[in-house]
Scaffold this active site. Structure first.
Site, mmCIF file in Angstrom:
data_model
loop_
_atom_site.group_PDB
_atom_site.id
_atom_site.type_symbol
_atom_site.label_atom_id
_atom_site.label_comp_id
_atom_site.label_asym_id
_atom_site.label_seq_id
_atom_site.Cartn_x
_atom_site.Cartn_y
_atom_site.Cartn_z
ATOM 1 N N ARG A 273 -1.083 -8.401 43.534
ATOM 2 C CA ARG A 273 -1.043 -8.313 42.063
ATOM 3 C C ARG A 273 -2.384 -7.742 41.619
ATOM 4 O O ARG A 273 -3.415 -8.389 41.775
ATOM 5 C CB ARG A 273 -0.843 -9.728 41.503
ATOM 6 N N HIS B 160 -2.728 -12.614 35.849
ATOM 7 C CA HIS B 160 -1.352 -13.103 35.771
ATOM 8 C C HIS B 160 -0.616 -12.439 34.606
ATOM 9 O O HIS B 160 0.523 -12.005 34.741
ATOM 10 C CB HIS B 160 -1.365 -14.620 35.605
ATOM 11 N N TYR C 246 -11.115 -14.941 39.208
ATOM 12 C CA TYR C 246 -11.073 -15.725 40.449
ATOM 13 C C TYR C 246 -10.771 -14.875 41.682
ATOM 14 O O TYR C 246 -10.840 -15.337 42.801
ATOM 15 C CB TYR C 246 -10.020 -16.842 40.317
HETATM 16 C C1 LIG Z 1 9.150 -24.003 37.703
HETATM 17 C C2 LIG Z 1 7.992 -23.301 37.072
HETATM 18 N N1 LIG Z 1 6.786 -23.901 37.015
HETATM 19 C C3 LIG Z 1 5.740 -23.287 36.461
HETATM 20 C C4 LIG Z 1 5.870 -22.048 35.899
HETATM 21 C C5 LIG Z 1 4.683 -21.361 35.236
HETATM 22 N N2 LIG Z 1 4.310 -20.135 35.984
HETATM 23 C C6 LIG Z 1 4.776 -18.930 35.599
HETATM 24 S S1 LIG Z 1 4.368 -17.719 36.670
HETATM 25 C C7 LIG Z 1 3.498 -18.793 37.645
HETATM 26 C C8 LIG Z 1 2.846 -18.289 38.901
HETATM 27 C C9 LIG Z 1 3.858 -17.623 39.743
HETATM 28 O O1 LIG Z 1 3.326 -17.160 40.932
HETATM 29 P P1 LIG Z 1 4.231 -16.344 41.923
HETATM 30 O O2 LIG Z 1 5.506 -17.057 42.161
HETATM 31 O O3 LIG Z 1 3.404 -16.069 43.123
HETATM 32 O O4 LIG Z 1 4.609 -15.014 41.139
HETATM 33 P P2 LIG Z 1 3.640 -13.861 40.635
HETATM 34 O O5 LIG Z 1 3.218 -14.201 39.240
HETATM 35 O O6 LIG Z 1 2.498 -13.801 41.580
HETATM 36 O O7 LIG Z 1 4.469 -12.638 40.658
HETATM 37 C C10 LIG Z 1 3.557 -20.082 37.127
HETATM 38 C C11 LIG Z 1 2.899 -21.267 37.731
HETATM 39 C C12 LIG Z 1 7.155 -21.477 35.941
HETATM 40 N N3 LIG Z 1 7.409 -20.283 35.382
HETATM 41 N N4 LIG Z 1 8.182 -22.102 36.536
#
Ligand SMILES: Cc1ncc(C[n+]2csc(CCOP(=O)(O)OP(=O)(O)O)c2C)c(N)n1
Ligand SMILES: [Mg+2]
Lengths: 324, 423
Positions: free
Chosen positions: B247, B251, B259
């Site tokens: 990425r 976020h 970080y």
């Molecule tokens: C069940 C759940 N818990 C918390 C969140 C909040 N949240 C949204 S994206 C994220 C991080 C996701 O990381 P990853 O799965 O690695 O996807 P990326 O953003 O790296 O594509 C979090 C904690 C969520 N969307 N769903």
């Protein structure tokens, strides 16, 4: 025709709908070879095969999710929760995936999730709950809760044909305790319409599920004292038959709501607010409610008895209301 | 240099197609950032910069009738499926012309009837069982389909992911799960989420095959995923594919990603999927400067048109908020049968309601009860996945347990006439 129990009526509904429509499929834990913990699906695997009676691992999120996915394929899945309490493990799929799907992007979810609910069988905190309001409070879901074998069959058939996700709550205490002869010809019961179980002029008792039986018993006793209670069986909690309730209150001018669900946040509050808004002038007394306690469902029989609304609680409240 | 030999050959047109979708994703992303800075984006903005190959190459390996469910960084998948930049622009700007009419934003939209796209919800993991169900439903109807969804490294830690993968495995659903390991879940590095070097190893717990691919090499992504898709379509059950990528932004727009060690960004910047592919196309003489310029001009023109279209779309009327909670007569719901319906109706569908149990669960795996000898703990299978860590070449790893092969032969949904139960 021999009388059938509620659980048999449910099986008939599933069988008839599977027979008439090959898009109806069942999914759940131990529903196939074993026929379901309460035998609601007994015999259906033998009749309809593995592809339509799908045994899954213990995965409520998984199986409700998969049922949603199947519904996107134009199927009409009926998912069984072994006990409705376990729907909490698939809660997110219900309230965030299924409930909002049509509203957000037009993806209809013609899904039914059904399972045994309710207390009175000493099932303890995790096998006795009434979670209807979790779902009434999630726009997009419908909620049905029958009290008779006739309604259980007719409502479930309508729920399967409905294009929306429907939660079907089946009171396990009633599964084998209510019995009645069902019409030999096909019928359905529409969602969103209450039934007047007993007409009366002095007060209205609005109720559903196992409490419909308690309320009818109470009405019987009240009649001996000259109090004629009209007993409404709501049958569907979402969409709620608000007009049916208002019509009755306009006639009796008094309303008592009885439910087995806990007191705070129960549907009694919603009904009271509706009547307050739409028929305040017609009221001759306060809207009262008889409900279970604001506690988890306790296990020990004396505790559970204390927890659950008893017939005497209903008659007491009705007498108080009749005095106005 | 001539094209390298490919297991799944890609024509020049297809190779340029892949480039077009990747570049379009990137340009759209950058257009959205400009809109965000002009305060025209409603809510957060999530970038897929650095992950274009991962989304485009995977979606491109599917047939037109297959189903996908994109996550937020899979805009490229939506474009491959035929949605246009204007759809995504209007979603982010909450316009009435957007696929959800302003009821939801971002890439949260779908199309059941035509494009076979299921809209995601924000809750991570929930799409895994849902796409398993779409696959099961399609198989029941006789469609030869494959379903695919993506999940981040972070999302693989949810209960829904586990339940869904296990259910897919036990049902042998024709489902491909792409784990996009972009090294971060919001602010949390993979090493603090999972005690695994390769997320592909998660597949071992479900007894299903898995692959690791270089997610920044679009040709490798296509080749690997295509193999997984073919396996699923042949009825070999679900496949997990791990895409090693990065990425390249925070976020979301608000997050400067302080970080992330700067050297890590530098490492991955040198492996930018679009620049790499541009060099590859040049090296293999797939295109010349003129073709590249034509594609760039086409993208610029299309984006300009779509932006104008999107900006001219009004915000939705307030009363729309009240509409569509329930599906009351606004859709006909029809299953798309590709097998005779009679086949699934009694008496043809009848089976004996009994399990076939041949494995008694003894330590030595024999069907018959035998004397039990004391044993030490079972030794794990040799690690099947690539342990090297850094982005590996395509098709480096594939694991499949004996149990999965056995289960496959017995699964009832696989055979039209099922003799008894399953063990
Ligand atoms: C069940 C759940 N818990 C918390 C969140 C909040 N949240 C949204 S994206 C994220 C991080 C996701 O990381 P990853 O799965 O690695 O996807 P990326 O953003 O790296 O594509 C979090 C904690 C969520 N969307 N769903
Ligand atoms: Mg991530």
């Amino acid at each position: 025709m021999a009388p059938v129990t509620m659980v048999e009526a449910i099986r008939e509904a599933l069988d008839e709908e599977m027979q008439r429509d090959p898009t109806v499929v069942l999914i759940g834990e131990d529903i196939g070879v074993y026929g379901g913990a309460f035998k609601a699906t007994e015999g259906l695997l033998a009749k309809y095969g593995w592809e339509r009676v799908i045994d899954t691992p213990i995965s409520e999120t998984g199986l409700i999710g998969a049922a949603i996915g199947m519904s996107y394929q134009g199927l009409r899945p009926v998912a069984e929760m072994q006990f409705i309490d376990f729907i909490a493990c698939g809660f997110n799929q219900m309230v965030n995936f299924a409930a909002k799907s049509h509203y957000r992007w037009g993806g209809p979810v013609p899904l039914v999730v059904r399972g045994p609910c309710g207390g009175g069988v000493h099932g303890g905190p995790f096998h006795s709950q009434n979670p209807e309001m979790w779902f009434v409070h999630a726009p997009g879901l419908k909620v049905i809760y029958p009290s008779t074998a006739y309604d259980a069959k007719g409502l479930l058939k309508s729920a399967i044909r409905d294009n929306n996700p429907v939660v079907c709550l089946e009171h396990k205490f009633l599964y084998r305790r209510v019995k009645e002869e069902l019409p030999s010809e096909e019928y359905t019961v529409p969602l969103g319409k209450l039934a007047v179980r007993r007409p009366g002029r002095d007060l209205t008792i609005a109720t559903y599920g196992a409490m419909a039986l308690n309320s009818l018993e109470a009405a019987e006793e009240l009649a001996k004292e000259g109090i004629e209670a009209e007993v409404l069986d709501l049958r569907t909690l979402m969409p709620l038959d608000r007009q049916g309730i208002i019509d009755s209150v306009r006639k009796t001018n008094k309303l008592l709501v009885v439910h087995e669900d806990v007191r705070s946040g129960g549907i009694a509050g919603e009904i009271a607010a509706t009547v307050n808004e739409q028929a305040f002038e017609d009221l001759d007394g306060p809207i009262l409610r008889v409900t279970s306690l604001d506690t988890p469902v306790p296990f020990a029989p004396p505790l559970e008895e204390r927890f659950l609304p008893q017939v005497a609680d209903i008659t007491r409240a009705a007498r108080e209301l009749a005095r106005y | 240099m001539a094209l390298p030999e490919m297991k799944y050959p890609l024509s020049r047109e297809q190779l340029l197609d892949l480039y077009y979708y990747m570049k379009l994703t990137r340009e759209l992303d950058e257009q959205l950032v400009r809109l965000f800075r002009q305060n025209k984006v409603v809510g957060g903005l999530y970038s897929s910069i650095g992950q274009e190959a991962s989304a485009v190459g995977t979606a491109y390996s599917l047939e037109p009738d297959d189903w996908i469910a994109p996550m937020i960084r899979n805009v490229g998948g939506l474009l491959v499926k035929g949605f246009r930049p204007r759809d995504i622009l209007m979603q982010y700007m909450a316009r009435s012309g957007s696929p959800t009419g302003g009821k939801d934003g971002t890439s949260h939209f779908g199309d059941i009837k035509k494009r076979h796209v299921v809209s995601p919800i924000s809750m991570l993991g929930d799409l895994i069982p849902v796409m398993t169900g779409v696959a099961m439903g399609g198989r029941y109807l006789g469609q030869k389909l494959v379903t695919m969804t993506w999940i981040g490294d972070g999302g693989t830690s949810t209960g829904a992911f586990h339940e869904g993968m296990n259910l897919a495995a036990s049902q042998h659903a024709p489902f491909v799960c792409v784990v996009e390991n972009n090294q971060w879940a919001y602010s949390t590095p993979v090493s603090r989420q999972v005690p695994l070097k390769n997320l592909a190893d998660r597949a071992r717990a479900y007894g299903i095959p898995s692959f690791i691919m270089d997610g920044n090499d679009v040709v490798a992504v296509y080749q690997t995923t295509r193999q997984a898709v073919d396996m699923a379509r042949r009825g070999e059950g679900p496949v997990l594919v791990e895409s090693k990528t990065m990425r390249m932004k925070g976020h979301a727009q608000h997050d400067p990603a302080a970080y992330v060690p700067p050297e890590m960004f530098a490492y991955w910047k040198a492996r930018d999927p679009i620049h790499r592919y541009e060099a590859w196309l040049t090296e293999h003489e797939v295109w010349d400067k003129k073709t590249q310029a034509e594609i760039a001009a086409r993208i610029e023109r299309e984006l300009k048109e779509d932006l104008e279209f999107a900006e001219s779309s009004p915000l939705p009327k307030p009363e729309v908020a009240e509409q569509g909670v329930y599906c009351e007569g606004c859709h006909t719901i029809e299953a798309h049968w590709e097998r005779p319906q009679a086949e699934v109706q009694p008496p043809k569908s009848s089976v004996e309601a009994a399990w076939t149990v041949t494995d008694y669960g003894g330590l030595n795996g024999d069907a018959k009860p035998t004397a039990v000898a004391p044993t030490t703990a079972a030794t794990p299978e040799a690690a099947p996945t690539n342990g090297a860590g850094a982005p590996a070449a395509a098709e480096t790893a594939k694991s499949r347990s004996a149990g999965q092969r056995a289960a496959k032969a017995k699964h009832p949904a696989r055979a039209a006439s099922q003799p008894k139960g399953r063990g």
